[in-house]
Design an enzyme around this catalytic site. Sequence first.
Site, PDB file in Angstrom:
ATOM      1  N   TYR A  81       0.905  -1.177   0.000  1.00 32.85           N
ATOM      2  CA  TYR A  81       0.000   0.000   0.000  1.00 32.85           C
ATOM      3  C   TYR A  81       0.932   1.213   0.000  1.00 32.85           C
ATOM      4  O   TYR A  81       0.831   2.069   0.856  1.00 32.85           O
ATOM      5  CB  TYR A  81      -0.839  -0.108   1.287  1.00 32.85           C
ATOM      6  CG  TYR A  81      -1.985   0.837   1.506  1.00 32.85           C
ATOM      7  CD1 TYR A  81      -2.830   1.228   0.476  1.00 32.85           C
ATOM      8  CD2 TYR A  81      -2.252   1.309   2.796  1.00 32.85           C
ATOM      9  CE1 TYR A  81      -3.907   2.067   0.735  1.00 32.85           C
ATOM     10  CE2 TYR A  81      -3.318   2.152   3.053  1.00 32.85           C
ATOM     11  CZ  TYR A  81      -4.153   2.528   2.010  1.00 32.85           C
ATOM     12  OH  TYR A  81      -5.219   3.351   2.277  1.00 32.85           O
ATOM     13  N   ARG A  89     -12.251   7.428   5.354  1.00 36.32           N
ATOM     14  CA  ARG A  89     -12.144   7.698   6.798  1.00 36.32           C
ATOM     15  C   ARG A  89     -12.168   9.179   7.166  1.00 36.32           C
ATOM     16  O   ARG A  89     -12.107   9.536   8.328  1.00 36.32           O
ATOM     17  CB  ARG A  89     -10.860   7.051   7.348  1.00 36.32           C
ATOM     18  CG  ARG A  89     -10.886   5.538   7.318  1.00 36.32           C
ATOM     19  CD  ARG A  89      -9.560   4.921   7.678  1.00 36.32           C
ATOM     20  NE  ARG A  89      -8.582   5.013   6.594  1.00 36.32           N
ATOM     21  CZ  ARG A  89      -8.496   4.143   5.589  1.00 36.32           C
ATOM     22  NH1 ARG A  89      -9.301   3.119   5.528  1.00 36.32           N
ATOM     23  NH2 ARG A  89      -7.600   4.302   4.640  1.00 36.32           N
ATOM     24  N   TYR A 108     -13.975  -4.758   5.459  1.00 40.51           N
ATOM     25  CA  TYR A 108     -12.533  -4.651   5.706  1.00 40.51           C
ATOM     26  C   TYR A 108     -12.115  -4.307   7.138  1.00 40.51           C
ATOM     27  O   TYR A 108     -10.948  -4.460   7.490  1.00 40.51           O
ATOM     28  CB  TYR A 108     -11.876  -3.690   4.706  1.00 40.51           C
ATOM     29  CG  TYR A 108     -11.878  -2.218   5.087  1.00 40.51           C
ATOM     30  CD1 TYR A 108     -13.040  -1.471   4.981  1.00 40.51           C
ATOM     31  CD2 TYR A 108     -10.719  -1.593   5.520  1.00 40.51           C
ATOM     32  CE1 TYR A 108     -13.040  -0.127   5.311  1.00 40.51           C
ATOM     33  CE2 TYR A 108     -10.716  -0.248   5.858  1.00 40.51           C
ATOM     34  CZ  TYR A 108     -11.880   0.479   5.754  1.00 40.51           C
ATOM     35  OH  TYR A 108     -11.875   1.801   6.089  1.00 40.51           O
ATOM     36  N   LYS A 167     -11.439  -8.345  -2.873  1.00 36.31           N
ATOM     37  CA  LYS A 167     -10.235  -8.302  -3.703  1.00 36.31           C
ATOM     38  C   LYS A 167      -9.788  -9.665  -4.234  1.00 36.31           C
ATOM     39  O   LYS A 167      -8.914  -9.715  -5.097  1.00 36.31           O
ATOM     40  CB  LYS A 167      -9.087  -7.675  -2.910  1.00 36.31           C
ATOM     41  CG  LYS A 167      -9.237  -6.160  -2.828  1.00 36.31           C
ATOM     42  CD  LYS A 167      -8.052  -5.504  -2.210  1.00 36.31           C
ATOM     43  CE  LYS A 167      -8.297  -4.029  -2.066  1.00 36.31           C
ATOM     44  NZ  LYS A 167      -7.778  -3.266  -3.209  1.00 36.31           N
ATOM     45  N   THR A 169      -7.155 -11.340  -9.748  1.00 37.10           N
ATOM     46  CA  THR A 169      -6.042 -10.394  -9.813  1.00 37.10           C
ATOM     47  C   THR A 169      -5.306 -10.730 -11.106  1.00 37.10           C
ATOM     48  O   THR A 169      -4.928 -11.886 -11.307  1.00 37.10           O
ATOM     49  CB  THR A 169      -5.106 -10.589  -8.596  1.00 37.10           C
ATOM     50  OG1 THR A 169      -5.881 -10.479  -7.405  1.00 37.10           O
ATOM     51  CG2 THR A 169      -4.000  -9.552  -8.581  1.00 37.10           C
ATOM     52  N   THR A 186      -1.453   0.218  -5.245  1.00 27.62           N
ATOM     53  CA  THR A 186      -1.928   1.088  -6.323  1.00 27.62           C
ATOM     54  C   THR A 186      -0.965   2.251  -6.530  1.00 27.62           C
ATOM     55  O   THR A 186      -0.559   2.901  -5.567  1.00 27.62           O
ATOM     56  CB  THR A 186      -3.321   1.626  -5.943  1.00 27.62           C
ATOM     57  OG1 THR A 186      -4.126   0.514  -5.600  1.00 27.62           O
ATOM     58  CG2 THR A 186      -3.944   2.385  -7.098  1.00 27.62           C
ATOM     59  N   GLU A 205     -10.637   6.727  -7.196  1.00 27.52           N
ATOM     60  CA  GLU A 205      -9.957   8.026  -7.093  1.00 27.52           C
ATOM     61  C   GLU A 205     -10.307   8.920  -8.292  1.00 27.52           C
ATOM     62  O   GLU A 205     -10.584  10.099  -8.135  1.00 27.52           O
ATOM     63  CB  GLU A 205      -8.443   7.829  -7.043  1.00 27.52           C
ATOM     64  CG  GLU A 205      -7.934   7.152  -5.786  1.00 27.52           C
ATOM     65  CD  GLU A 205      -6.483   6.732  -5.930  1.00 27.52           C
ATOM     66  OE1 GLU A 205      -6.237   5.608  -6.435  1.00 27.52           O
ATOM     67  OE2 GLU A 205      -5.597   7.526  -5.566  1.00 27.52           O
TER      68      GLU A 205
END
Length: 423
Positions: free
Chosen positions: A134, A148, A250, A259, A263, A355, A369
């Site tokens: 991350y 958040r 999560y 997720k 992938t 990401t 985003e």
Amino acid sequence: MSPTLTSFVKGAQDSCFPIQNLPYGIFRPTPEQIPRPGVAIGDYVLDLSAVSRAGLFKGPLLHSSDCFLHPTLNQFMSLGRPAWKEARETIQKLLSVDDPTLQDNVDLEATVFVPMSQVKMELPAAIGDYTDFYSSKEHATNLGIMFRGKENALPVNWLHLPIGYHGRSSSIVVSGTDLVRPRGQTAPGKDGLPAYKASQLVDFELEMAVFVGPGNEMGSPVSVEDAHDQIFGFVLMNDWSARDLQKWEYVPLGPFLGKNFGTTISPWVVTMEALEPFICKAPEQDPAPLAYLQDSKRVTFDIPLKVALKPEGGKESVITQSNFKNLYWTVAQQIAHHTVNGCNLRPGDLLASGTISGPEEGSYGSMVELSWSGSREVKLENGGVRKFIEDGDEVIMTACCKGDGYCIGFGPCSGKILPPRPE
Ligand SMILES: O=C(O)/C=C/C(=O)CC(=O)CC(=O)O
Ligand SMILES: [Ca+2]
Ligand SMILES: [Mg+2]
């Protein structure tokens, strides 16, 4: 590396796969044949099992190795950098304009080259474990604001360690594999009850991932300085994410079913040797991390990345452009952190970057985003718009490093989202 090094393979030097690249993959020459290791050169795949059977790996480390007779690259990955260098030197020599071995031997040439248009690519390795980091400060900040709130956008630990989660290797697929829109549980609506339905917020995540080389013994951490020798090479990765499932599930243990429905990775592993000309400085770190994470070199790679979206039957639109060099935590730091508690990495494990978002709006690495959680539209060519991924959409990630007279390409990492299975 000398830009004057050229291959006799027609068109190779103007392609994504010139002699300076030589990425490794696993392919079937025809769908019925067994998978084997190959190297991409122009519009061809060099069959390394055939090269090996012909006795052309003559160096001290590989002449008696059967690593290219396996249906995965795990064994070759386990051999480490000296063997990787020896293989590269041999292959580069065999493909160069100055070497007669292949180009002057019609029978051998016909045995070792397979047109890329005819091969079926497979996953490069049997991936034992898969970890996703991350490590983009921009991405973590953006998601933090949306999930958040602005006040505590970046988690308090974020600047002190490369956060990651253990992903699921069973659902990693190679580029070109369609994925079915997942169903799952979402947050309670007006009736106060959670719902079970097809995800409405399927997203992509623009990432790169490294394949681990020799690995480490359990209980023996890898230092930042030694981490480089653990990296076999890079692929592009799409960590597909169902944001509505993710948001509900999560807390407190992190990503799970939002997720692991799929992938996607690109099939060609671009080696550290090919990427050497693109080494650059990683962003400064403030505050300085703990000693075990300090990286005196702080090098990374300048790899420009692009994502295109192609609606069913429609045209491709580039929706974002970013760069691997944006990442705050380097792969060396990720490996040092991953192993600092004694955790062992094994050959063929996959470590994803997280990401890769850049600082500008046009460089964000996910739809959540780009559309700022669905509050604005992402424009496509021909007038279409998107907030998240719709059925029939194909997401295509590409990367190309421009060198001195050649390009180091990755080959696409693409996948299409199919409608959900009927209930
Ligand atoms: O901030 C969150 O709660 C969630 C973050 C992600 O979904 C990102 C993730 O998978 C790691 C990454 O790709 O950077
Ligand atoms: Ca991810
Ligand atoms: Mg995933």
